[in-house]
Write an enzyme that holds these catalytic residues in place. Sequence first.
Site, mmCIF file in Angstrom:
data_model
loop_
_atom_site.group_PDB
_atom_site.id
_atom_site.type_symbol
_atom_site.label_atom_id
_atom_site.label_comp_id
_atom_site.label_asym_id
_atom_site.label_seq_id
_atom_site.Cartn_x
_atom_site.Cartn_y
_atom_site.Cartn_z
ATOM 1 N N GLY A 33 0.793 -1.224 0.000
ATOM 2 C CA GLY A 33 0.000 0.000 0.000
ATOM 3 C C GLY A 33 0.826 1.274 0.000
ATOM 4 O O GLY A 33 0.416 2.292 -0.576
ATOM 5 N N ASN A 34 2.016 1.234 0.616
ATOM 6 C CA ASN A 34 2.825 2.459 0.722
ATOM 7 C C ASN A 34 3.409 2.932 -0.610
ATOM 8 O O ASN A 34 3.869 4.059 -0.720
ATOM 9 C CB ASN A 34 3.935 2.299 1.772
ATOM 10 C CG ASN A 34 4.976 1.252 1.397
ATOM 11 O OD1 ASN A 34 4.653 0.241 0.773
ATOM 12 N ND2 ASN A 34 6.211 1.473 1.785
ATOM 13 N N LYS A 38 -13.163 -10.287 5.299
ATOM 14 C CA LYS A 38 -12.387 -9.114 4.865
ATOM 15 C C LYS A 38 -13.259 -7.843 4.875
ATOM 16 O O LYS A 38 -14.206 -7.726 4.109
ATOM 17 C CB LYS A 38 -11.858 -9.396 3.446
ATOM 18 C CG LYS A 38 -11.179 -8.245 2.781
ATOM 19 C CD LYS A 38 -9.738 -8.108 3.183
ATOM 20 C CE LYS A 38 -9.134 -6.858 2.573
ATOM 21 N NZ LYS A 38 -7.881 -6.455 3.199
ATOM 22 N N LYS A 45 -3.592 -9.780 -2.064
ATOM 23 C CA LYS A 45 -2.709 -9.477 -3.203
ATOM 24 C C LYS A 45 -1.367 -10.221 -3.140
ATOM 25 O O LYS A 45 -0.781 -10.511 -4.191
ATOM 26 C CB LYS A 45 -2.488 -7.961 -3.330
ATOM 27 C CG LYS A 45 -1.556 -7.347 -2.291
ATOM 28 C CD LYS A 45 -0.250 -6.890 -2.893
ATOM 29 C CE LYS A 45 0.695 -6.192 -1.954
ATOM 30 N NZ LYS A 45 0.753 -6.456 -0.543
ATOM 31 N N LYS A 55 1.862 -12.509 3.694
ATOM 32 C CA LYS A 55 3.144 -12.321 2.993
ATOM 33 C C LYS A 55 4.061 -13.516 3.234
ATOM 34 O O LYS A 55 4.667 -14.057 2.305
ATOM 35 C CB LYS A 55 3.834 -11.029 3.459
ATOM 36 C CG LYS A 55 3.047 -9.766 3.144
ATOM 37 C CD LYS A 55 3.833 -8.522 3.531
ATOM 38 C CE LYS A 55 2.925 -7.331 3.692
ATOM 39 N NZ LYS A 55 2.027 -7.077 2.563
HETATM 40 P P1 ADP Z 1 1.162 -3.858 2.531
HETATM 41 O O1 ADP Z 1 0.222 -2.738 2.305
HETATM 42 O O2 ADP Z 1 2.549 -3.561 2.074
HETATM 43 O O3 ADP Z 1 0.651 -5.174 2.048
HETATM 44 P P2 ADP Z 1 0.552 -4.460 5.341
HETATM 45 O O4 ADP Z 1 0.191 -3.282 6.151
HETATM 46 O O5 ADP Z 1 -0.517 -5.371 4.898
HETATM 47 O O6 ADP Z 1 1.380 -3.945 4.093
HETATM 48 O O7 ADP Z 1 1.679 -5.336 6.084
HETATM 49 C C1 ADP Z 1 2.855 -4.723 6.580
HETATM 50 C C2 ADP Z 1 2.702 -4.508 8.086
HETATM 51 O O8 ADP Z 1 2.698 -5.769 8.745
HETATM 52 C C3 ADP Z 1 3.816 -3.781 8.785
HETATM 53 O O9 ADP Z 1 3.706 -2.386 8.653
HETATM 54 C C4 ADP Z 1 3.667 -4.265 10.237
HETATM 55 O O10 ADP Z 1 2.985 -3.300 11.012
HETATM 56 C C5 ADP Z 1 2.794 -5.502 10.142
HETATM 57 N N1 ADP Z 1 3.323 -6.697 10.802
HETATM 58 C C6 ADP Z 1 2.547 -7.591 11.484
HETATM 59 N N2 ADP Z 1 3.280 -8.591 11.968
HETATM 60 C C7 ADP Z 1 4.568 -8.355 11.589
HETATM 61 C C8 ADP Z 1 5.785 -9.064 11.790
HETATM 62 N N3 ADP Z 1 5.830 -10.213 12.482
HETATM 63 N N4 ADP Z 1 6.921 -8.542 11.253
HETATM 64 C C9 ADP Z 1 6.875 -7.386 10.562
HETATM 65 N N5 ADP Z 1 5.748 -6.674 10.348
HETATM 66 C C10 ADP Z 1 4.595 -7.145 10.849
HETATM 67 MG MG MG Z 2 -0.437 -1.516 4.442
#
Ligand code: ADP
Ligand code: MG
Length: 318
Positions: free
Chosen positions: A13-14, A133, A219, A281
């Site tokens: 998202g960033n 979701k 995604k 992820k």
């Molecule tokens: P994106 O939009 O890139 O898919 P998300 O917000 O869905 O990102 O996922 C990234 C976030 O996951 C990070 O900003 C963090 O706050 C969170 N997160 C949760 N658990 C973990 C973990 N074990 N290690 C790292 N980040 C984590």
């Molecule tokens: Mg995000």
Amino acid sequence: MDRSELIVVALGGNALLRRGDKGSFEEQYRNVGDAAKYLADIVEAGHRLVITHGNGPQVGATLLRHDAGQKLHSIPAFPMDACGAETQGFIGYIIQQNLRNELKRRGIDKYVITVVTRVIVDKNDPAFSNPTKPIGPFYTKEEMEKIKAEHPEYVFVEDKARGGWRRVVPSPDPKIIAERHAIRKLVDEGFIVVASGGGGIPIVEENGRAYGVEAVIDKDLAGEKLAELIGADRFIILTDVDGAYLNYGKPDQKKLEKVSAAEARRYLEQGHFGSGSMLPKVLACIRFIEAGGKEAVIAELSQFKEALAGSAGTHFTP
Ligand code: ADP
Ligand code: MG
């Protein structure tokens, strides 16, 4: 035919919106412009690239626009699959434009093309009887009941912490990327392809016919399926954190540098990864390795080059 290393990269998202942004087109265009520099570095280094991206905030806004259009101007609102297609189109456009401009500036003779991508899901996926979701805006109880009267099939859940009701939709597992052959052909012809945006448009096949469904595919899981089906060498997830951590957010948090798929699965089962964020992820990376992929990486967007070189991110290997 181009045979250089094929990388599938999933943008978080960033890459589109940053903290504090309001969601304007200009903000998203500018953010993608910044991300395009990191992507161009990889193309310049001689790799083939397929790009996928999220669409959570964007499809949320599109659904709201349709909602407002219906209320204020009697323009019928579109279903979710069509709204997903709209976001794939505009996000693909700004990636095409920014990345092509950056490549041209560097004198690189490569072109970027977006494929509106459908992803086949199983109509018997357990997610369909358990929607989880959250999408779109928060509603009051009265607003929610009014919508429910018009759409009895919608499921809402109360978010007590944030004080409101929200629609939830199923999040089924991606089975097949419908456009995989076309994407692979474009890649082999030397195009940089944007595909499976927002996890793809979920479709179900029944009696030889496909139709769109009201659901959202993760995604990262869809990106993995795409990487697997087009035979990518590496699968890279770029997000806003520099890797996957154990005990994330606790005083003893520890970044994983290099893990095997089996080790990562143990950590996943121990509950180290946030369910709507880091868990999919890590699961996507595990699946890519289990399907025979060489390496999967979770890294921070600005560290794409370092992530490929092995000096940044969390690396998953067999
Ligand atoms: P994106 O939009 O890139 O898919 P998300 O917000 O869905 O990102 O996922 C990234 C976030 O996951 C990070 O900003 C963090 O706050 C969170 N997160 C949760 N658990 C973990 C973990 N074990 N290690 C790292 N980040 C984590
Ligand atoms: Mg995000």
